[in-house]
Design a protein around this motif. Structure first.
Motif, PDB file in Angstrom:
ATOM      1  N   GLN A 283      -9.020   9.961 -13.818  1.00  0.00           N
ATOM      2  CA  GLN A 283      -6.987   9.667 -15.052  1.00  0.00           C
ATOM      3  C   GLN A 283      -6.828  11.047 -15.307  1.00  0.00           C
ATOM      4  O   GLN A 283      -7.244  12.007 -15.277  1.00  0.00           O
ATOM      5  CB  GLN A 283      -8.337   9.227 -15.891  1.00  0.00           C
ATOM      6  CG  GLN A 283      -7.846   8.496 -16.879  1.00  0.00           C
ATOM      7  CD  GLN A 283      -8.753   8.582 -18.137  1.00  0.00           C
ATOM      8  OE1 GLN A 283      -9.585   8.781 -17.881  1.00  0.00           O
ATOM      9  NE2 GLN A 283      -8.211   8.414 -19.303  1.00  0.00           N
ATOM     10  N   VAL A 284      -5.247  10.068 -15.956  1.00  0.00           N
ATOM     11  CA  VAL A 284      -5.056  12.189 -16.192  1.00  0.00           C
ATOM     12  C   VAL A 284      -4.211  11.536 -17.106  1.00  0.00           C
ATOM     13  O   VAL A 284      -4.652  10.950 -18.304  1.00  0.00           O
ATOM     14  CB  VAL A 284      -3.042  10.826 -15.693  1.00  0.00           C
ATOM     15  CG1 VAL A 284      -2.243  12.405 -15.911  1.00  0.00           C
ATOM     16  CG2 VAL A 284      -3.065  11.570 -14.039  1.00  0.00           C
ATOM     17  N   THR A 287      -0.159  16.061 -18.223  1.00  0.00           N
ATOM     18  CA  THR A 287       0.984  15.758 -17.003  1.00  0.00           C
ATOM     19  C   THR A 287       2.512  16.273 -17.642  1.00  0.00           C
ATOM     20  O   THR A 287       2.374  16.687 -19.309  1.00  0.00           O
ATOM     21  CB  THR A 287       1.351  15.007 -16.407  1.00  0.00           C
ATOM     22  OG1 THR A 287       2.402  15.629 -15.024  1.00  0.00           O
ATOM     23  CG2 THR A 287       1.682  13.822 -17.001  1.00  0.00           C
ATOM     24  N   ASP A 290       4.521  17.415 -21.207  1.00  0.00           N
ATOM     25  CA  ASP A 290       3.808  18.206 -22.452  1.00  0.00           C
ATOM     26  C   ASP A 290       3.203  19.720 -21.437  1.00  0.00           C
ATOM     27  O   ASP A 290       3.441  19.874 -20.578  1.00  0.00           O
ATOM     28  CB  ASP A 290       2.448  17.027 -22.267  1.00  0.00           C
ATOM     29  CG  ASP A 290       3.108  16.016 -22.914  1.00  0.00           C
ATOM     30  OD1 ASP A 290       4.539  15.891 -23.607  1.00  0.00           O
ATOM     31  OD2 ASP A 290       2.872  14.805 -22.701  1.00  0.00           O
ATOM     32  N   ARG A 326      10.686  13.524 -22.656  1.00  0.00           N
ATOM     33  CA  ARG A 326       9.906  11.978 -22.617  1.00  0.00           C
ATOM     34  C   ARG A 326      10.587  10.695 -22.230  1.00  0.00           C
ATOM     35  O   ARG A 326      10.567   9.505 -22.429  1.00  0.00           O
ATOM     36  CB  ARG A 326       9.095  11.620 -24.152  1.00  0.00           C
ATOM     37  CG  ARG A 326       8.051  12.782 -24.300  1.00  0.00           C
ATOM     38  CD  ARG A 326       7.311  12.232 -25.078  1.00  0.00           C
ATOM     39  NE  ARG A 326       5.875  13.205 -25.256  1.00  0.00           N
ATOM     40  CZ  ARG A 326       5.236  13.137 -26.025  1.00  0.00           C
ATOM     41  NH1 ARG A 326       4.950  12.419 -26.671  1.00  0.00           N
ATOM     42  NH2 ARG A 326       3.372  13.761 -26.336  1.00  0.00           N
ATOM     43  N   PRO A 344       1.472   9.154 -12.598  1.00  0.00           N
ATOM     44  CA  PRO A 344       2.552   8.561 -13.795  1.00  0.00           C
ATOM     45  C   PRO A 344       2.402   9.763 -14.931  1.00  0.00           C
ATOM     46  O   PRO A 344       1.919  10.281 -15.307  1.00  0.00           O
ATOM     47  CB  PRO A 344       1.593   7.538 -14.541  1.00  0.00           C
ATOM     48  CG  PRO A 344       0.379   7.391 -13.859  1.00  0.00           C
ATOM     49  CD  PRO A 344      -0.075   8.760 -12.860  1.00  0.00           C
ATOM     50  N   TYR A 345       3.346   9.465 -15.799  1.00  0.00           N
ATOM     51  CA  TYR A 345       3.416  10.488 -17.598  1.00  0.00           C
ATOM     52  C   TYR A 345       3.146  10.145 -17.986  1.00  0.00           C
ATOM     53  O   TYR A 345       3.045   8.594 -18.532  1.00  0.00           O
ATOM     54  CB  TYR A 345       4.465  10.470 -17.346  1.00  0.00           C
ATOM     55  CG  TYR A 345       4.602  10.851 -18.620  1.00  0.00           C
ATOM     56  CD1 TYR A 345       4.418  12.861 -19.548  1.00  0.00           C
ATOM     57  CD2 TYR A 345       5.069  10.727 -19.900  1.00  0.00           C
ATOM     58  CE1 TYR A 345       4.431  13.255 -20.264  1.00  0.00           C
ATOM     59  CE2 TYR A 345       5.287  11.295 -21.246  1.00  0.00           C
ATOM     60  CZ  TYR A 345       4.697  12.352 -21.560  1.00  0.00           C
ATOM     61  OH  TYR A 345       4.947  12.735 -22.367  1.00  0.00           O
ATOM     62  N   ARG A 346       1.584  10.314 -18.414  1.00  0.00           N
ATOM     63  CA  ARG A 346       1.051  10.019 -20.242  1.00  0.00           C
ATOM     64  C   ARG A 346       1.027  11.024 -20.671  1.00  0.00           C
ATOM     65  O   ARG A 346       0.470  11.939 -21.061  1.00  0.00           O
ATOM     66  CB  ARG A 346      -0.455  10.096 -19.370  1.00  0.00           C
ATOM     67  CG  ARG A 346      -0.809   8.791 -18.440  1.00  0.00           C
ATOM     68  CD  ARG A 346      -2.560   7.958 -18.103  1.00  0.00           C
ATOM     69  NE  ARG A 346      -2.592   8.169 -19.642  1.00  0.00           N
ATOM     70  CZ  ARG A 346      -4.360   7.499 -19.479  1.00  0.00           C
ATOM     71  NH1 ARG A 346      -4.859   7.799 -18.879  1.00  0.00           N
ATOM     72  NH2 ARG A 346      -4.695   7.047 -20.932  1.00  0.00           N
ATOM     73  N   PRO A 347       1.902  10.332 -22.248  1.00  0.00           N
ATOM     74  CA  PRO A 347       2.463  11.434 -23.038  1.00  0.00           C
ATOM     75  C   PRO A 347       1.159  11.172 -24.223  1.00  0.00           C
ATOM     76  O   PRO A 347      -0.066  10.651 -23.971  1.00  0.00           O
ATOM     77  CB  PRO A 347       3.242  10.791 -23.977  1.00  0.00           C
ATOM     78  CG  PRO A 347       4.000   9.335 -23.492  1.00  0.00           C
ATOM     79  CD  PRO A 347       2.822   9.104 -22.186  1.00  0.00           C
TER      80      PRO A 347
END
Length: 351
Positions: A283-284, A287, A290, A326, A344-347
């Motif tokens: 799990q990210v 990344t 950020d 973003r 994936p980008y996870r904020p």
């Protein structure tokens, strides 16, 4: 607000945090800033609203090989040379300097450049953190042209490059090689009325505040907790580095095994020029774009990506990047895929 004295150290500490492991270490630029302020006086930090709308804002930063810069530190008077050329080219006065990259070495070095150029610093920068590459700045997304890129060395040699977005950095770096792989550059010069939509505002104040929080904390983990609380970040884990093989410019995973309350957790840290991602059990957790920061819990220093070593006791946390990164255009430029990550980008969202 002025930068001088103890504020310079606080500012440098904050710059190292915002570097996210990249941009070199601000603590190495701190002597340049201290010396420049001793010679020229404190550097004023101003908002754009206090500047004349048609005045020029001049971004300025070192360019070249970091290893060469460790031996040829320059004078920082290159900024004064560049200022003169920019004013002659545009026929307008430069009223403030813009830090290109608040994160790491270049944030603290910008104080020295501004002091020698006799300019205040805009309370802003081009990235809100550190990224490799000349075009990874908010000015690029706003459509500001980098031309002319004005370069100078410590012998007052000046070269202006007019090459457009696609070739500006390639040509500028060729010029710097001719300087001996060390110089100072200015690009994306703009007027004050262009600044509002083209820079990351408040960056200098933010770095200074982070440094103050570090200085006031009773311990390194307490400093991390204070920073994430004030800037809506996330504390990732305390632990020990159990695998790290940093190679400048290459992706190399590192491993952090949790200690204390985080005992039993294992984190994979993707490392490039900066910290690119933290992953746990597939799990990210955070990344790019950020800002992932790793503190050495013994020294209290924010560790650069190339400083990560086996056995270090660390605390890792993440801060949200500026909103501009973003956006779809921002993620195309500096998102995970831009750094070769199939993630994936996870904020980062404060819990």
């Amino acid at each position: 607000m002025h930068l001088a004295g103890g504020r310079l150290r606080d500012f440098a500490r904050g710059c190292d945090v915002l570097g996210g492991g990249g941009g070199g270490q601000a603590r190495y630029a701190l002597p340049l800033a201290v010396h420049a302020v001793e010679l020229n006086g404190p550097v004023q930090v101003v908002p754009a609203t206090e500047l004349p709308a048609n005045g020029l804002v001049m971004p300025c930063t070192f360019l070249g090989a970091p290893a060469i810069g460790a031996e040829r530190i320059g004078t920082c008077r290159e900024a004064a040379t560049i200022r003169g050329h920019v004013e002659r080219h545009f026929g307008q006065p430069v009223v403030a300097m813009l830090c290109n990259e608040i994160g790491g070495f270049h944030g603290a070095a910008s104080v020295a450049l501004a002091a020698h150029a006799g300019l205040p610093m805009l309370d802003a920068d081009g990235m809100g953190r550190a990224f490799p590459g000349m075009s990874r700045v908010a000015m690029h997304l706003a459509g500001v042209t980098p031309d002319p890129v004005v370069l100078a060395d410590e012998h007052d040699r000046v070269v202006a490059v007019h090459a457009g977005d696609g070739w500006a950095e390639r040509m500028a770096r060729s010029v710097v090689v001719g300087f001996g792989d060390r110089g100072v550059s200015s690009e994306y010069v703009m007027t004050v009325d262009q600044v509002a939509d083209a820079v990351i505002t408040g960056s200098v104040s933010k770095a200074l505040r982070i440094g103050e929080l570090i200085g006031a904390a009773a311990s390194v983990p307490d400093a991390a907790r204070a920073i994430v609380a004030e800037f809506d970040g996330v504390l990732i884990a305390e632990g020990r580095v159990t695998a790290a093989l940093p190679e400048p410019g290459r992706h190399t995973p590192a491993t952090i095994e949790g200690t204390g309350a985080d005992e039993g957790r294992t984190l994979r840290l993707e490392v490039g020029h900066e910290y690119l991602a933290v992953i746990e059990d597939g799990q990210v957790l955070a990344t790019v774009p950020d800002i992932i920061t790793v503190f050495d819990t013994y020294t209290g220093e924010a560790l650069g990506a190339e400083e990560l070593r086996y056995g270090q006791r660390v605390v890792a946390f993440a801060l949200p990047c500026p909103d501009v990164w973003r956006t779809p255009a921002g993620l195309d430029l500096v998102g995970p895929a831009a750094f070769g990550l199939d993630l994936p980008y996870r904020p980062v969202v404060a819990s």
